[in-house]
Design a protein around this motif. Structure first.
Motif, PDB file in Angstrom:
ATOM      1  N   HIS A 129      15.636 -25.198 -23.454  1.00 27.43           N
ATOM      2  CA  HIS A 129      15.884 -25.822 -24.750  1.00 27.43           C
ATOM      3  C   HIS A 129      17.359 -25.680 -25.088  1.00 27.43           C
ATOM      4  O   HIS A 129      17.878 -24.564 -25.184  1.00 27.43           O
ATOM      5  CB  HIS A 129      15.013 -25.138 -25.814  1.00 27.43           C
ATOM      6  N   THR A 130      18.054 -26.801 -25.227  1.00 27.68           N
ATOM      7  CA  THR A 130      19.496 -26.796 -25.500  1.00 27.68           C
ATOM      8  C   THR A 130      19.774 -27.706 -26.698  1.00 27.68           C
ATOM      9  O   THR A 130      20.344 -28.787 -26.564  1.00 27.68           O
ATOM     10  CB  THR A 130      20.294 -27.253 -24.271  1.00 27.68           C
ATOM     11  N   PRO A 131      19.377 -27.280 -27.899  1.00 24.24           N
ATOM     12  CA  PRO A 131      19.561 -28.126 -29.081  1.00 24.24           C
ATOM     13  C   PRO A 131      21.017 -28.244 -29.496  1.00 24.24           C
ATOM     14  O   PRO A 131      21.880 -27.501 -29.032  1.00 24.24           O
ATOM     15  CB  PRO A 131      18.741 -27.397 -30.145  1.00 24.24           C
ATOM     16  N   GLY A 132      21.273 -29.168 -30.389  1.00 26.83           N
ATOM     17  CA  GLY A 132      22.618 -29.394 -30.932  1.00 26.83           C
ATOM     18  C   GLY A 132      22.927 -30.865 -31.018  1.00 26.83           C
ATOM     19  O   GLY A 132      23.256 -31.381 -32.084  1.00 26.83           O
ATOM     20  N   HIS A 133      22.854 -31.557 -29.888  1.00 30.01           N
ATOM     21  CA  HIS A 133      22.989 -33.016 -29.910  1.00 30.01           C
ATOM     22  C   HIS A 133      21.798 -33.607 -30.644  1.00 30.01           C
ATOM     23  O   HIS A 133      21.941 -34.560 -31.416  1.00 30.01           O
ATOM     24  CB  HIS A 133      23.074 -33.536 -28.477  1.00 30.01           C
ATOM     25  N   THR A 134      20.623 -33.044 -30.386  1.00 32.42           N
ATOM     26  CA  THR A 134      19.413 -33.294 -31.159  1.00 32.42           C
ATOM     27  C   THR A 134      18.661 -31.976 -31.262  1.00 32.42           C
ATOM     28  O   THR A 134      18.902 -31.057 -30.485  1.00 32.42           O
ATOM     29  CB  THR A 134      18.499 -34.349 -30.493  1.00 32.42           C
ATOM     30  N   PRO A 135      17.719 -31.865 -32.211  1.00 35.84           N
ATOM     31  CA  PRO A 135      17.016 -30.581 -32.367  1.00 35.84           C
ATOM     32  C   PRO A 135      16.177 -30.199 -31.154  1.00 35.84           C
ATOM     33  O   PRO A 135      16.016 -29.009 -30.863  1.00 35.84           O
ATOM     34  CB  PRO A 135      16.128 -30.817 -33.593  1.00 35.84           C
ATOM     35  N   GLY A 136      15.623 -31.192 -30.472  1.00 31.24           N
ATOM     36  CA  GLY A 136      14.748 -30.903 -29.349  1.00 31.24           C
ATOM     37  C   GLY A 136      15.362 -31.185 -27.997  1.00 31.24           C
ATOM     38  O   GLY A 136      14.638 -31.360 -27.009  1.00 31.24           O
ATOM     39  N   GLY A 137      16.677 -31.223 -27.930  1.00 31.74           N
ATOM     40  CA  GLY A 137      17.331 -31.476 -26.655  1.00 31.74           C
ATOM     41  C   GLY A 137      17.009 -30.404 -25.632  1.00 31.74           C
ATOM     42  O   GLY A 137      16.936 -29.214 -25.958  1.00 31.74           O
ATOM     43  N   VAL A 138      16.806 -30.812 -24.395  1.00 33.90           N
ATOM     44  CA  VAL A 138      16.566 -29.862 -23.314  1.00 33.90           C
ATOM     45  C   VAL A 138      17.463 -30.190 -22.137  1.00 33.90           C
ATOM     46  O   VAL A 138      17.976 -31.313 -22.005  1.00 33.90           O
ATOM     47  CB  VAL A 138      15.095 -29.872 -22.833  1.00 33.90           C
ATOM     48  N   SER A 139      17.654 -29.213 -21.274  1.00 35.09           N
ATOM     49  CA  SER A 139      18.280 -29.394 -19.972  1.00 35.09           C
ATOM     50  C   SER A 139      17.277 -28.985 -18.909  1.00 35.09           C
ATOM     51  O   SER A 139      16.416 -28.132 -19.158  1.00 35.09           O
ATOM     52  CB  SER A 139      19.560 -28.573 -19.849  1.00 35.09           C
ATOM     53  N   VAL A 140      17.389 -29.593 -17.742  1.00 34.61           N
ATOM     54  CA  VAL A 140      16.445 -29.353 -16.653  1.00 34.61           C
ATOM     55  C   VAL A 140      17.220 -28.723 -15.500  1.00 34.61           C
ATOM     56  O   VAL A 140      18.053 -29.367 -14.861  1.00 34.61           O
ATOM     57  CB  VAL A 140      15.777 -30.659 -16.199  1.00 34.61           C
ATOM     58  N   VAL A 142      17.350 -27.014 -11.801  1.00 38.26           N
ATOM     59  CA  VAL A 142      16.623 -26.992 -10.523  1.00 38.26           C
ATOM     60  C   VAL A 142      17.391 -26.077  -9.575  1.00 38.26           C
ATOM     61  O   VAL A 142      18.308 -26.520  -8.864  1.00 38.26           O
ATOM     62  CB  VAL A 142      16.476 -28.405  -9.935  1.00 38.26           C
ATOM     63  N   PRO A 143      17.070 -24.785  -9.539  1.00 41.43           N
ATOM     64  CA  PRO A 143      17.845 -23.844  -8.712  1.00 41.43           C
ATOM     65  C   PRO A 143      17.916 -24.241  -7.253  1.00 41.43           C
ATOM     66  O   PRO A 143      18.967 -24.091  -6.608  1.00 41.43           O
ATOM     67  CB  PRO A 143      17.095 -22.524  -8.893  1.00 41.43           C
ATOM     68  N   ALA A 144      16.821 -24.751  -6.695  1.00 40.50           N
ATOM     69  CA  ALA A 144      16.794 -25.072  -5.267  1.00 40.50           C
ATOM     70  C   ALA A 144      17.760 -26.193  -4.906  1.00 40.50           C
ATOM     71  O   ALA A 144      18.201 -26.291  -3.758  1.00 40.50           O
ATOM     72  CB  ALA A 144      15.380 -25.452  -4.837  1.00 40.50           C
ATOM     73  N   LEU A 145      18.108 -27.031  -5.885  1.00 35.89           N
ATOM     74  CA  LEU A 145      19.061 -28.114  -5.653  1.00 35.89           C
ATOM     75  C   LEU A 145      20.459 -27.781  -6.173  1.00 35.89           C
ATOM     76  O   LEU A 145      21.372 -28.592  -6.038  1.00 35.89           O
ATOM     77  CB  LEU A 145      18.558 -29.407  -6.311  1.00 35.89           C
ATOM     78  N   GLY A 146      20.611 -26.600  -6.779  1.00 35.04           N
ATOM     79  CA  GLY A 146      21.905 -26.234  -7.352  1.00 35.04           C
ATOM     80  C   GLY A 146      22.354 -27.212  -8.405  1.00 35.04           C
ATOM     81  O   GLY A 146      23.546 -27.534  -8.493  1.00 35.04           O
ATOM     82  N   ALA A 147      21.421 -27.671  -9.247  1.00 34.09           N
ATOM     83  CA  ALA A 147      21.713 -28.755 -10.179  1.00 34.09           C
ATOM     84  C   ALA A 147      21.080 -28.491 -11.536  1.00 34.09           C
ATOM     85  O   ALA A 147      20.024 -27.866 -11.644  1.00 34.09           O
ATOM     86  CB  ALA A 147      21.197 -30.079  -9.626  1.00 34.09           C
ATOM     87  N   VAL A 148      21.747 -29.003 -12.580  1.00 36.80           N
ATOM     88  CA  VAL A 148      21.176 -29.007 -13.915  1.00 36.80           C
ATOM     89  C   VAL A 148      21.400 -30.386 -14.520  1.00 36.80           C
ATOM     90  O   VAL A 148      22.467 -30.978 -14.362  1.00 36.80           O
ATOM     91  CB  VAL A 148      21.758 -27.885 -14.798  1.00 36.80           C
ATOM     92  N   PHE A 149      20.382 -30.887 -15.185  1.00 38.48           N
ATOM     93  CA  PHE A 149      20.417 -32.209 -15.804  1.00 38.48           C
ATOM     94  C   PHE A 149      20.503 -31.993 -17.306  1.00 38.48           C
ATOM     95  O   PHE A 149      19.549 -31.514 -17.925  1.00 38.48           O
ATOM     96  CB  PHE A 149      19.177 -33.010 -15.416  1.00 38.48           C
ATOM     97  N   THR A 150      21.652 -32.314 -17.884  1.00 36.46           N
ATOM     98  CA  THR A 150      21.960 -31.878 -19.239  1.00 36.46           C
ATOM     99  C   THR A 150      21.782 -32.950 -20.302  1.00 36.46           C
ATOM    100  O   THR A 150      22.044 -32.685 -21.480  1.00 36.46           O
ATOM    101  CB  THR A 150      23.402 -31.349 -19.311  1.00 36.46           C
ATOM    102  N   GLY A 151      21.340 -34.148 -19.930  1.00 34.30           N
ATOM    103  CA  GLY A 151      21.234 -35.188 -20.945  1.00 34.30           C
ATOM    104  C   GLY A 151      22.572 -35.406 -21.616  1.00 34.30           C
ATOM    105  O   GLY A 151      23.596 -35.592 -20.937  1.00 34.30           O
ATOM    106  N   ASP A 152      22.580 -35.324 -22.948  1.00 31.93           N
ATOM    107  CA  ASP A 152      23.838 -35.472 -23.688  1.00 31.93           C
ATOM    108  C   ASP A 152      24.311 -34.159 -24.292  1.00 31.93           C
ATOM    109  O   ASP A 152      25.082 -34.144 -25.255  1.00 31.93           O
ATOM    110  CB  ASP A 152      23.676 -36.521 -24.804  1.00 31.93           C
ATOM    111  N   THR A 153      23.876 -33.027 -23.728  1.00 30.96           N
ATOM    112  CA  THR A 153      24.338 -31.733 -24.217  1.00 30.96           C
ATOM    113  C   THR A 153      25.716 -31.379 -23.671  1.00 30.96           C
ATOM    114  O   THR A 153      26.594 -30.914 -24.408  1.00 30.96           O
ATOM    115  CB  THR A 153      23.327 -30.627 -23.852  1.00 30.96           C
ATOM    116  N   LEU A 154      25.946 -31.603 -22.387  1.00 28.04           N
ATOM    117  CA  LEU A 154      27.222 -31.258 -21.760  1.00 28.04           C
ATOM    118  C   LEU A 154      27.661 -32.388 -20.844  1.00 28.04           C
ATOM    119  O   LEU A 154      26.883 -32.864 -20.021  1.00 28.04           O
ATOM    120  CB  LEU A 154      27.081 -29.962 -20.950  1.00 28.04           C
ATOM    121  N   PHE A 155      28.925 -32.801 -21.025  1.00 26.36           N
ATOM    122  CA  PHE A 155      29.535 -33.834 -20.194  1.00 26.36           C
ATOM    123  C   PHE A 155      30.744 -33.267 -19.460  1.00 26.36           C
ATOM    124  O   PHE A 155      31.169 -32.132 -19.703  1.00 26.36           O
ATOM    125  CB  PHE A 155      30.012 -35.005 -21.070  1.00 26.36           C
ATOM    126  N   GLN A 156      31.307 -34.072 -18.572  1.00 21.10           N
ATOM    127  CA  GLN A 156      32.605 -33.732 -18.013  1.00 21.10           C
ATOM    128  C   GLN A 156      33.616 -33.785 -19.147  1.00 21.10           C
ATOM    129  O   GLN A 156      33.853 -34.830 -19.732  1.00 21.10           O
ATOM    130  CB  GLN A 156      32.996 -34.732 -16.921  1.00 21.10           C
TER     131      GLN A 156
END
Length: 214
Positions: A129-140, A142-156
């Motif tokens: 759960h990574t709120p801020g951009h929206t109250p229910g924002g989440v990030s996904v 995946v340790p096995a892929l060395g990846a995180v999918f952040t939606g609109d929480t974190l950008f370059q």
């Protein structure tokens, strides 16, 4: 001896449409992410074009449609994609008011919760759960892929926007600092819009963002 299917990989397509909130409308391009092997798939952020997404999925079984948040440009294709694939739609319940702006007559099938795990092709997708951009924002994550999918929480180059309704700047900073920047530096950040980055590339700039309110 039966050969096991290959581990899932990350697939990507970009779709285009409009983002609408607070009476405004903007043309946007969205990243749609698919984690899949030859048999199973999970879709993250079904944006704008359900037919194009379904074409990429092909005949694979879609186990889940995960919405990192409920801004219309991230969920507008979700009900139709669910109808095509038979997959359940997952959303954090705190974003239901935003979902209802986009889909007043539909409801997500499953709730996302902090710490939840979803499995595809033997890989665990960890919901944060990574709120801020929206109250229910989440990030996904995946340790096995060395990846995180952040939606609109974190950008370059910085955090997601917090200048509109349902958003809060101190909250998104706290989410990034405590729920994303604790990941390994080499973790690849797959964003909702624009290019990928890494946790290590973004972590040193947190103080700059706080100082300038962005």
């Amino acid at each position: 001896m039966r050969q096991l299917p290959p581990e899932p990989e990350i697939e990507h397509l970009v779709t285009a449409g409009t983002f609408e909130l607070d009476g405004g409308s903007w043309e946007v391009e969205n990243n749609v992410w698919i984690i899949a092997n030859e048999d199973e798939a999970v879709v993250i952020d079904p944006a704008h074009d359900p037919v194009a997404i379904a074409d990429v999925l092909g005949e694979r079984q879609v186990l889940a449609i995960i919405c990192t948040h409920a801004h219309n440009d991230h969920v507008n294709a979700a009900p139709e994609l669910a109808a095509i694939t038979g997959a359940p739609i997952y959303l954090h319940p705190e974003d239901l008011p935003l979902w209802k702006q986009a889909h007043p007559d539909d409801t997500p099938d499953e709730e996302l919760t902090d710490g939840q795990r979803i499995v595809v092709g033997g890989l665990y997708l960890h919901i944060r759960h990574t709120p801020g951009h929206t109250p229910g924002g989440v990030s996904v994550y995946v340790p096995a892929l060395g990846a995180v999918f952040t939606g609109d929480t974190l950008f370059q180059g910085g955090p997601g926007a917090t200048g509109r309704s349902f958003s809060d700047f101190p909250t998104i900073i706290r989410s990034i600092e405590t729920r994303l920047f604790d990941l390994p530096g080499e973790t690849v950040v797959h964003t909702g819009h624009g290019p990928t980055t890494t946790i290590g590339e973004e972590r040193p700039h947190l103080g700059e963002w706080v100082a300038r309110g962005y």
